[in-house]
Motif scaffolding. Structure first.
Motif, PDB file in Angstrom:
ATOM      1  N   GLY A   1       0.841  -1.253   0.043  1.00  0.00           N
ATOM      2  CA  GLY A   1       0.005  -0.084  -0.043  1.00  0.00           C
ATOM      3  C   GLY A   1       0.763   1.228   0.119  1.00  0.00           C
ATOM      4  O   GLY A   1       0.335   2.530  -0.028  1.00  0.00           O
ATOM      5  N   TYR A   2       2.226   1.012  -0.300  1.00  0.00           N
ATOM      6  CA  TYR A   2       3.172   2.344   0.045  1.00  0.00           C
ATOM      7  C   TYR A   2       2.815   2.953  -1.532  1.00  0.00           C
ATOM      8  O   TYR A   2       2.452   2.277  -2.434  1.00  0.00           O
ATOM      9  N   THR A   3       2.846   4.286  -1.634  1.00  0.00           N
ATOM     10  CA  THR A   3       2.713   4.870  -2.590  1.00  0.00           C
ATOM     11  C   THR A   3       4.051   5.624  -3.101  1.00  0.00           C
ATOM     12  O   THR A   3       4.959   5.915  -2.037  1.00  0.00           O
ATOM     13  N   PRO A   4       4.419   5.927  -4.255  1.00  0.00           N
ATOM     14  CA  PRO A   4       5.538   6.793  -4.759  1.00  0.00           C
ATOM     15  C   PRO A   4       5.694   8.051  -4.001  1.00  0.00           C
ATOM     16  O   PRO A   4       6.662   8.264  -3.614  1.00  0.00           O
ATOM     17  N   ALA A   5       4.580   8.727  -3.519  1.00  0.00           N
ATOM     18  CA  ALA A   5       4.878  10.116  -3.040  1.00  0.00           C
ATOM     19  C   ALA A   5       5.390   9.749  -1.723  1.00  0.00           C
ATOM     20  O   ALA A   5       6.279  10.449  -1.115  1.00  0.00           O
TER      21      ALA A   5
END
Ligand code: ATP
Ligand code: MG
Length: 603
Positions: free
Chosen positions: A343-347
Motif C-alpha cells: 500500500g506504499y505510494t511513490p509520494a
C-alpha cells in the motif's frame, strides 16, 4: 559495520524536509564554476571522438542509477533512485538508468524488467526521453577491451600469472606493503600478445588476470595493482558467448560513467576506497585521448539502514527461496514491489527519501519514519470506510416495531472527511436494519472503568446511523457472547434534525448484516523481531517474527467491497488498508494492512 546502538537510531523530524545537503552544494558549486559547461554530447554514450562530433550537452548535470540486474530493488535503492533522479530533475540535468550487467553469471531479464517497472512507478524517466531504452554496461565491452589494450601499450597494465593465493599473499595488508609480481616487468608487447590470447580463449579460467600497474606499496590496498580483467567462460544474457574475458567492476564502472558523460557519480560509502582508482583510470584514458574530459567525479553518501529491515538483495533472495515469504512482492518485504503491494505510494517513498536526507556517515533510520510518511500521504487521499475485523452480531430488538419489519434505512457518510479545497467528497452509501455487525471489543457485560462503548444501560451512536441503547447479550453454552442486544432510538439518524437530541459519549463503527460483504484481511506486522536482524553477522532467520501475518475474515461496507485493486482506504479506527493488487477481485475482496493509524512501533 558494528552493531548499532539505539542511540544512533534517528527518527527524523519533518523540518529536515528539502534542506540542502552536501551533494546539492557540490552540484551548485560546479554549476557556478561551469566545471562541466564545455562538455559535448553526441546523443548516445561513446568515446572522446564520438562526443567531440556532438552538440554542447543540453543536460547541465548527468547522474546515473546503475543497478546490477541480479535481484529486485529494495527501499535502499529507492533512496538512491530518489537522490540521483531528484538531483538531475532539480538542476536541469538528466539521470541515466544503466544496467550494470558486466558480471555474466548472476543476471536475468526478469530482474531487468522489475527494475524498469520500479523506477517508472517511483515517477521517473531516464536517459532524457520518456520510455527511452535503458543503457547497459555490456554494450561497452568493446570499448573496455580497447581501454585495456591502451593501458597495456602505455605500460599501465600487465598480465599476471600468479595463483590467487600468491596474489593474495603478495598484496600485503594495512601494515605491510605489497610485493611486486614476478610478471610485473613483462614488456608491453608480451602483455599485449598474452592478453589477446586470453581474449581468444587460449587460457584456462582463472589461470591469469590483467592487472593495472600502479603501486604495490600504496597505503590504499585498492591501488596495489588491482585486477581489471579476468577469464570467465560464461554465457552473458546480452552478449552471449562473444567474450570469455570480463572486466572487473572497479574497472568497468568508471568507464561506464565516462562514456555516458556522467558529471556526478553518486554511490554509497563502501566505495570511498575505490575513488583513487576511479580517478587514476579516468586520468589515464583521458590523457590517452580515449575519453572526453572533464572526467566524472565520484561522491559517496551513507546507505540507508532501516530498523527491522534487511537491505541486501542476497539475504532477501534467501527469504524468497526458503519460502519464508510468499515471493519478492510479499507485502512484508522491503522490496519496491513488496512495499507497493503493501500500500506504499511513490509520494510516500519520495517524502521518505527527502526526509532522511543525504549524509556522509552511517546511521539507522527508525522504521516509524517510513510509516509516518505513508500515513501522511494517505491521511488526505484515502477514502474512509467501515470494516469490522472481529465481528459479533448486534440485534436491535425494537427495530421491527419502530421502523417496520424488514425495513432497511439508507445511510451515507463522506468518503473524505477533509477534502482538498474546491473538491467535493464522494459519498458512501450503506443501509442499517435490524441486525448489524460490530467489533466484539465494543461490548462489555461489566464495563471496566472509563469504558464508553456498549454495556447494559449505555447509549452510543452507530456511526452514520442511529443512537442505540444497549440492553444485554445472549451467550452460548460455553459462555461466549453470540449476540449483543440493544434498542434503536428513533429519530436520531445522523444528518437529520433529531441527531443531536440524545447526547452520547461514543460512536462505534459497524457494518449492516444486510449489505456487509465478507473480505479477507491480511494483518501484517514487522517481519523481524530484532531491530537489527543482520547486524554483526547475526543469522537474521532466527529473528523472523512468527506472527508477521494474521489473516482474518472481516465484514466491510459496500463501498469497500467495490474497491479497485491497489486502491487505498482508511478503515475507520483500524488503519490504512489497500485492496491487494494480486488477489483482490470483484466478489472476493482482499485487503492488506498498510499501516496503523498511530505509531505503534516504539511501544
Ligand atoms: P545489494 O547489496 O542489496 O545487492 P547493491 O549495492 O549491490 O545492493 P546495486 O544493484 O549494485 O545493489 O545498487 C544500485 C545502486 O543502489 C548503487 O548505486 C548502490 O549504491 C545503491 N544502493 C544499494 N543499496 C543501498 C542502500 N541501502 N542505501 C542507499 N543506496 C543503496
Ligand atoms: Mg552491487
Amino acid at each position: 559495520m558494528s552493531t548499532p546502538s539505539p542511540a544512533n537510531t534517528a527518527a527524523v523530524a519533518p523540518e529536515t524536509v528539502k534542506t540542502s545537503n552536501f551533494l546539492r552544494q557540490i552540484i551548485e558549486h560546479d554549476l557556478d564554476k561551469g566545471t562541466y559547461a564545455a562538455r559535448r554530447w553526441a546523443g548516445t554514450p561513446g568515446d572522446a571522438a564520438h562526443h567531440a562530433a556532438g552538440q554542447p550537452d543540453p543536460a547541465k548535470v548527468r547522474t546515473r542509477f546503475p543497478p546490477e540486474p541480479n535481484g529486485y530493488l529494495h527501499i535502499g535503492h529507492a533512496k538512491s533512485i530518489c537522490i540521483n533522479f531528484g538531483l538531475a530533475r532539480d538542476y536541469g540535468g538528466i539521470c541515466h538508468l544503466r544496467f550494470d550487467d558486466t558480471n555474466p553469471e548472476k543476471e536475468d531479464t526478469e530482474y531487468v524488467n522489475s527494475i524498469i517497472d520500479a523506477v517508472k512507478w517511483l515517477g521517473f524517466d531516464w536517459n532524457g526521453a520518456p520510455d527511452a531504452a535503458p543503457y547497459q554496461a555490456s554494450d561497452y565491452f568493446g570499448f573496455m577491451y580497447r581501454a585495456a589494450e591502451y593501458l597495456i601499450e602505455s605500460g599501465h597494465a600487465y598480465v599476471d600469472e600468479q595463483t590467487t593465493e600468491q596474489m593474495r599473499a603478495n598484496r600485503g595488508d594495512f601494515t605491510k606493503p605489497g610485493v611486486d609480481s614476478p610478471f610485473r616487468t613483462r614488456t608491453p608487447e608480451e602483455n599485449l600478445r598474452i592478453f589477446r590470447e586470453m581474449r581468444d580463449g587460449e587460457h584456462e579460467d582463472g589461470s591469469m588476470v590483467l592487472r593495472a600497474k600502479i603501486d604495490m606499496a600504496s597505503p590504499n590496498i585498492n591501488m596495489r595493482d588491482p585486477a581489471i580483467y579476468r577469464i570467465r567462460r560464461a554465457t552473458h544474457h546480452h552478449t552471449g558467448d562473444t567474450w570469455c574475458i570480463y572486466p572487473m567492476y572497479t574497472f568497468a564502472h568508471p568507464i561506464e560513467d565516462a562514456l555516458e558523460q556522467i558529471t556526478h557519480s553518486l554511490c554509497t560509502l563502501e566505495f570511498e576506497d575505490q575513488r583513487p582508482f576511479y580517478d587514476w583510470l579516468l586520468e589515464r584514458l583521458t590523457e590517452g585521448g580515449l575519453l572526453a574530459g572533464p572526467a566524472p567525479r565520484q561522491y559517496e553518501f551513507a546507505r540507508l539502514n532501516l530498523t527491522y529491515v534487511i537491505t541486501s538483495k542476497r539475504k532477501l533472495a534467501q527469504l524468497v527461496y526458503d519460502h519464508k515469504v510468499s515471493g519478492w512482492d510479499d507485502p512484508r518485504m522491503p522490496t519496491i514491489v513488496g512495499l507497493r503491494r503493501r500500500g506504499y505510494t511513490p509520494a510516500a517513498l519520495q517524502v521518505f527519501a527527502d526526509r532522511i536526507g543525504v549524509t556522509k556517515s552511517d546511521s539507522w533510520i527508525d522504521y516509524s519514519t517510513l510509516e509516518g510518511c505513508l500515513r501522511e500521504d494517505l491521511e488526505l487521499k484515502a477514502h474512509r470506510g467501515m470494516a469490522v475485523l472481529n465481528p459479533v452480531k448486534l440485534v436491535l430488538t425494537n427495530w421491527d416495531d419502530v421502523m417496520g419489519a424488514g425495513h432497511l434505512e439508507p445511510c451515507s457518510l463522506p468518503a473524505l472527511p477533509h477534502p482538498p479545497e474546491g473538491v467535493e467528497s464522494p459519498v458512501r452509501h450503506f443501509t442499517i436494519g435490524k441486525a448489524v455487525w460490530i467489533e466484539r471489543e465494543d461490548f462489555e457485560e461489566v464495563p471496566p472503568k472509563g469504558y464508553k462503548r456498549l454495556f447494559p444501560g449505555n447509549k452510543v451512536r452507530l456511526k452514520g446511523g442511529y443512537v442505540i441503547e444497549c440492553t444485554g447479550c445472549t451467550k452460548d453454552a460455553a459462555g461466549t457472547i453470540t449476540e449483543v442486544l440493544a434498542t434503536v432510538v428513533p429519530d436520531t439518524k445522523s444528518g437529520t434534525p433529531g441527531a443531536d437530541s440524545v447526547k452520547v459519549k461514543a460512536a462505534i463503527t459497524w457494518v449492516g448484516v444486510a449489505d456487509g460483504v465478507n473480505a479477507e484481511v491480511r494483518m501484517y506486522d514487522r517481519l523481524f523481531l530484532d531491530a537489527h536482524p543482520d547486524a554483526g553477522g547475526k543469522d537474521f532467520i532466527e529473528s523472523l517474527n512468527p506472527n508477521s501475518l494474521k489473516v482474518v475474515t472481516a465484514i466491510v461496507e459496500p463501498s469497500l467491497a467495490n474497491a479497485a485493486p491497489d486502491q487505498k482506504f482508511q478503515f475507520e479506527r483500524h488503519g490504512y488498508f489497500v485492496a491487494d493488487r494480486v488477489d483482490h477481485a470483484a466478489g472476493k475482496p482482499v485487503f492488506n494492512l498498510a499501516v496503523g493509524l498511530k505509531d505503534s512501533w516504539g511501544k
